[in-house]
Design an enzyme around this catalytic site. Structure first.
Site, PDB file in Angstrom:
ATOM      1  N   GLY A   1       3.313   1.956  10.836  1.00 32.41           N
ATOM      2  CA  GLY A   1       3.120   1.280  12.126  1.00 32.41           C
ATOM      3  C   GLY A   1       2.659  -0.145  11.924  1.00 32.41           C
ATOM      4  O   GLY A   1       3.126  -1.078  12.573  1.00 32.41           O
ATOM      5  N   ALA A   2       1.701  -0.321  10.992  1.00 36.88           N
ATOM      6  CA  ALA A   2       1.143  -1.645  10.725  1.00 36.88           C
ATOM      7  C   ALA A   2       0.453  -1.611   9.362  1.00 36.88           C
ATOM      8  O   ALA A   2       0.191  -0.534   8.824  1.00 36.88           O
ATOM      9  CB  ALA A   2       0.152  -2.028  11.821  1.00 36.88           C
ATOM     10  N   MET A   3       0.164  -2.783   8.814  1.00 41.21           N
ATOM     11  CA  MET A   3      -0.489  -2.863   7.498  1.00 41.21           C
ATOM     12  C   MET A   3      -1.462  -4.028   7.472  1.00 41.21           C
ATOM     13  O   MET A   3      -1.129  -5.149   7.849  1.00 41.21           O
ATOM     14  CB  MET A   3       0.579  -3.030   6.404  1.00 41.21           C
ATOM     15  CG  MET A   3       0.012  -3.259   5.010  1.00 41.21           C
ATOM     16  SD  MET A   3      -1.009  -1.873   4.449  1.00 41.21           S
ATOM     17  CE  MET A   3      -2.117  -2.734   3.325  1.00 41.21           C
TER      18      MET A   3
ATOM     19  N   GLU B   1       0.850  -1.191   0.000  1.00 43.41           N
ATOM     20  CA  GLU B   1       0.000   0.000   0.000  1.00 43.41           C
ATOM     21  C   GLU B   1       0.886   1.242   0.000  1.00 43.41           C
ATOM     22  O   GLU B   1       1.863   1.297   0.758  1.00 43.41           O
ATOM     23  CB  GLU B   1      -0.904   0.030   1.240  1.00 43.41           C
ATOM     24  CG  GLU B   1      -1.961   1.109   1.141  1.00 43.41           C
ATOM     25  CD  GLU B   1      -2.873   1.153   2.366  1.00 43.41           C
ATOM     26  OE1 GLU B   1      -4.037   1.516   2.200  1.00 43.41           O
ATOM     27  OE2 GLU B   1      -2.411   0.831   3.475  1.00 43.41           O
TER      28      GLU B   1
ATOM     29  N   ASN C   1      -2.780  -6.193   5.419  1.00 49.26           N
ATOM     30  CA  ASN C   1      -2.832  -7.268   4.408  1.00 49.26           C
ATOM     31  C   ASN C   1      -3.847  -8.322   4.859  1.00 49.26           C
ATOM     32  O   ASN C   1      -3.811  -8.788   5.993  1.00 49.26           O
ATOM     33  CB  ASN C   1      -1.464  -7.937   4.275  1.00 49.26           C
ATOM     34  CG  ASN C   1      -0.327  -6.939   4.212  1.00 49.26           C
ATOM     35  OD1 ASN C   1      -0.244  -6.162   3.285  1.00 49.26           O
ATOM     36  ND2 ASN C   1       0.519  -6.942   5.224  1.00 49.26           N
TER      37      ASN C   1
ATOM     38  N   HIS D   1      -7.427  -1.537  15.136  1.00 53.34           N
ATOM     39  CA  HIS D   1      -7.480  -0.760  13.885  1.00 53.34           C
ATOM     40  C   HIS D   1      -7.285  -1.675  12.677  1.00 53.34           C
ATOM     41  O   HIS D   1      -8.061  -1.642  11.715  1.00 53.34           O
ATOM     42  CB  HIS D   1      -6.374   0.312  13.941  1.00 53.34           C
ATOM     43  CG  HIS D   1      -6.277   1.184  12.732  1.00 53.34           C
ATOM     44  ND1 HIS D   1      -6.674   2.501  12.727  1.00 53.34           N
ATOM     45  CD2 HIS D   1      -5.798   0.943  11.481  1.00 53.34           C
ATOM     46  CE1 HIS D   1      -6.461   3.021  11.527  1.00 53.34           C
ATOM     47  NE2 HIS D   1      -5.919   2.093  10.750  1.00 53.34           N
ATOM     48  N   GLU D   2      -6.255  -2.521  12.732  1.00 51.47           N
ATOM     49  CA  GLU D   2      -5.947  -3.381  11.577  1.00 51.47           C
ATOM     50  C   GLU D   2      -6.996  -4.473  11.379  1.00 51.47           C
ATOM     51  O   GLU D   2      -7.292  -4.862  10.246  1.00 51.47           O
ATOM     52  CB  GLU D   2      -4.547  -3.995  11.727  1.00 51.47           C
ATOM     53  CG  GLU D   2      -3.409  -2.994  11.863  1.00 51.47           C
ATOM     54  CD  GLU D   2      -3.368  -1.948  10.765  1.00 51.47           C
ATOM     55  OE1 GLU D   2      -3.752  -2.249   9.618  1.00 51.47           O
ATOM     56  OE2 GLU D   2      -2.956  -0.809  11.051  1.00 51.47           O
TER      57      GLU D   2
END
Length: 828
Positions: free
Chosen positions: A254-256, A122, A258, A290-291
């Site tokens: 911070g995070a993704m 992303e 996927n 959030h993820e």
């Protein structure tokens, strides 16, 4: 949609850790809606070795054109083709160290240097791993295979369906994914270990590099809790058979999210009870929530194009707070939402150089710029405002309807308004388009005249020195008086009968706007604050609005300081945290002024009163937010060289060096105080602790503290150290962020950026979000000449994707310079 669209990608990757390259092969099943003799895909930093197409049972060899600047691969055929076809492409690429695309991450295990390969696609970096249609609407299914060294494990979005030994290699084949966008595809290769559990039928794993899986226990529990919460809230089951939570040593974001394989920085997934703070624990919970929310908002239903990025990010931000608050009500997470989200949103959207939530996006560099406080924070806040307006149950039903209607497809903001408007029977689209389609937000001016409360709105700007276009918002207004609360939908000026001693606009701070009171109304609110007759949230919002009005020059700095005296007996976390942050901001901005000592004295008195109620050590039964506040106050008093704070910090630091013992919540504040009062001997001790730090969290704390010394030679040493191999690229910004709020260090940062800009760009790579953070760091400056110098430098050293951040940085410098100028007149 374009005339050519993908249906399925069959992908095989073979990474080479000796050369840091990878080979890839793909078969793309495509649909062609109208005859064409050329097909264009996205591809960047790839070498195309072979390419062919199968059409009507025949193999066709196209001519290949690679456009590096446009990041496109065009295949030109000698005949027109239409309907169904298959493309076969053999390619190679770099396992880069820029933290985008298919990249490598380095770490140590038992004294040996190791590498793993991971992906960050992303917004538009899948094209760096394989030729594809790298746009959200071009959804397809993916069949992934990874050919890896036998000592390595492979991970992708779906479970492994077969493993085949091929000499010294193993071929991992994964199940077919659901239909999804390219930016959600995931690949990883390395030596991993994991802990696992189940939530219903879903297998959950927390995956780490060797020796760290025990630090994943808390995250495993959080993942189970939040996955279950969202399944119940959305009334739609999580659609994949597994969910991996993967800790990556090097990670720009911070995070993704996927799909089925969420990646995190180690500091945001791994928790060590001995060294991890309360703040870290809460941050881990919030980011995991959030993820996981993204698995529905973003993954199941995806925005059609990046202008609607907020549909992903704002919802995940808002829903994460809802989930954490539901499961951990004792954390007061909705209160913390005001600090973590509303402050950032209001701050950025106070600038002329801000942008609407729904923003035009043309290129990948445009996309990368909007992952900011508007797409995340402001969007989350206007959703809170909307939910409050239409009611919790209508909001929930509307979301369910939206997700069900568009699952495995793409949607727009209008689709969401349709669902929420039709369920609630309220003018959702009409109201919300004034918040998402136009830049900025209103300030409501409130005054009493002839027993009538008169309210009018205009755009709030921190730099209001030129005429700007008059804008109007449809505001869900709430006004609290002594004995009642009045609610209205405000479209223009509003008048309310008034027979009360005081009033508070934006009751409960659900609305994304500021309020400006006249002096009489402000004084009346001051009395309510002293008596705590209004809620902590309202006490917070009165202060925060006043702070912004002060910075923008609409009230004097002395008036601001006089009003803060109403908070002398305040005991609430969000209120005090905001005041402390504001007073520290003024301490930094005005650090070169002759009257600085007067500000230091005011701050010292205020902070001391707060600390006297808190003390150094945790008290049984205290709220978790008390630990957060304690750290803020100790750090702030240390910087003001409070003798008792400094002495106790030195004692606790000496004990840490001797025994290794220091409460996790006190480590950051103690390091900060020790550095501020430290010399070169202290510096060496802290550097030694950094080199031996057992976790990334502890390393980041110590690295930040190296920027908190007062000796400029030591600070220059820290800047030099920051660019060394001992500091991960992802952490490079940490000491910079600390140094720019150090009155002794802030003037060193800009010369360092100028001198090292070429190397910084080379290390990060164009498009890396960390570049924008570096540029933004100098916004703390307050000098018109410095603004011109910075503008001139970046005109010569332009990097695509930094334009918006640069404009915002320059605007902030002008705002700070004008504020300093005005305050100087006040005090002289």
């Amino acid at each position: 949609m374009k005339s050519v669209s993908p249906v399925n990608y069959e992908l095989t990757f073979e990474p080479d850790f000796k050369k840091f390259t990878f080979r890839g092969q793909e078969k793309i099943s495509i649909k062609i809606s109208r005859p064409t003799n050329s097909i264009t895909l996205h591809a960047a930093e790839l070498a195309i070795n072979q390419c062919s197409a199968w059409y009507n049972g025949k193999k066709i060899i196209p001519k290949i054109k690679l456009d590096e600047k446009a990041e496109e691969l065009t295949l030109v055929f000698s005949q027109k083709i239409s309907g169904k076809a298959t493309l076969e492409i053999d390619f190679t690429g770099q396992l880069n160290d820029k933290l985008v695309g298919f990249y490598r991450s380095k770490y140590e295990y038992k004294g040996k240097e190791k590498h793993l390969a991971t992906t960050q696609f992303e917004a538009a970096d899948a094209r760096r791993a394989f030729p594809c249609w790298d746009e959200p609407e071009a959804k397809a299914t993916f069949d992934v295979s990874l050919l890896v060294d036998s000592n390595h494990t492979a991970i992708s979005n779906m479970p492994v369906i077969s493993k085949k030994n091929l000499g010294h290699k193993t071929l991992y084949k994964f199940n077919t994914t659901p239909i999804m966008s390219t930016y959600l595809l995931y690949l990883a290769v390395g030596e991993f270990e994991y802990i696992s559990s189940k939530s219903g039928k879903t297998l959950i794993r927390v995956i780490t590099t060797h020796g760290k899986k025990h630090q994943g226990k808390l995250s495993l529990e959080f993942t189970k809790q939040f996955l279950s919460y969202f399944e119940k809230y959305f009334k739609i089951s999580y659609p994949l058979p597994k969910l991996d939570m993967i800790a990556i040593p090097d990670f720009a974001s911070g995070a993704m999210e996927n799909w089925g394989a969420i990646t995190f920085r180690e500091t945001i997934l791994l928790y060590d009870p001995k060294t991890s703070s309360t703040e870290t624990k809460q941050h881990i919970a919030e980011v995991i929530a959030h993820e996981i929310a993204h698995q529905w908002f973003g993954n199941l239903v995806t925005m059609k194009w990046w202008n609607d990025l907020w549909l992903n990010e704002s919802f995940a931000t808002f829903m994460a707070t809802k989930a954490v608050d539901a499961l951990y009500p004792e954390w007061d997470f909705w209160d913390q939402f005001l600090i973590s989200e509303m402050i950032g949103g209001l701050s950025l959207d106070s600038l002329k150089s801000s942008h609407p939530i729904d923003v035009p996006v043309k290129s990948p560099s445009d996309v990368r710029q909007i992952f900011d406080e508007i797409s995340y924070n402001k969007g989350g806040c206007v959703l809170m405002m909307l939910e409050n307006f239409i009611g919790d149950e209508n909001f929930r039903k509307g979301l369910h309807s939206y997700l069900e209607k568009h699952e495995y497809a793409n949607a727009t903001t209008e689709d969401l308004w349709n669902s929420l408007g039709s369920i609630s029977r309220q003018p959702v689209r009409q109201m919300m388009n004034t918040w998402v389609r136009q830049v900025g937000y209103p300030v409501i001016e409130a005054k009493v005249k002839n027993s009538r409360l008169q309210l009018s709105q205009s755009r709030f700007l921190l730099e209001n020195n030129t005429k700007t276009k008059q804008r109007n918002w449809i505001i869900p207004l709430s006004v609290r008086m002594q004995d009642k609360t009045v609610t209205k939908l405000m479209k223009g000026p509003v008048t309310i009968p008034y027979k009360s001693d005081w009033f508070k606009v934006n009751d409960g701070q659900k609305g994304f706007y500021r309020v400006k009171y006249d002096k009489d109304a402000r004084d009346a609110l001051g009395e309510q604050i002293e008596e705590k007759a209004i809620s902590n949230v309202d006490r917070w919002s009165i202060h925060h609005d006043l702070f912004a009005l002060c910075v923008s020059g609409q009230i004097s700095f002395r008036d601001y300081l006089d009003f803060v005296k109403h908070y002398q007996d305040e005991d609430d976390y969000i209120v005090l945290s905001d005041i402390i942050a504001s007073l520290n901001f003024f301490y930094i901005i005005l650090s070169k002024e002759e009257f600085w000592n007067e500000i230091k004295e005011f701050n010292h008195d205020f902070f001391n009163k707060v600390f006297s109620r808190l003390g150094w050590d945790q008290v049984k039964g205290e709220k978790s937010t008390t630990a957060l506040l304690r750290g803020q106050v100790i750090s702030s008093l240390g910087r003001l060289e409070d003798e008792e704070i400094v002495a106790e910090a030195k004692s606790r630091f000496a004990n840490l060096l001797k025994t290794g013992q220091l409460h996790p919540d006190l480590r950051g504040p103690v390091y900060s105080v020790i550095a501020w009062t430290g010399d070169s001997s202290t510096y060496q001790k802290m550097l030694g602790l950094y080199r031996k730090a057992p976790t990334q969290e502890e390393m980041v704390r110590l690295l930040s503290s190296l920027a908190n010394f007062q000796d400029k030679k030591l600070l220059s040493k820290t800047l030099l150290f920051t660019l060394s191999k001992e500091v991960r690229t992802q952490n490079l910004f940490q000491p910079i962020a600390r140094m720019v709020i150090n009155p002794q260090g802030k003037e060193l940062v800009w010369p360092w950026i100028k001198q090292n800009w070429k190397g910084i760009v080379s290390r990060f790579g164009v498009g890396n979000p960390l570049l924008n953070r570096i540029i933004g760091s100098v916004s703390i400056e307050a000098d018109f000449e410095k603004e011109k110098e910075i503008k001139k430098f970046f005109t010569k050293h332009h990097v695509p994707g930094t334009e918006m951040k640069l404009a915002q940085t320059l605007e902030r410098i002008r705002i700070h310079a004008r504020f300093s100028q005005n305050t100087r007149k006040e005090f002289n």
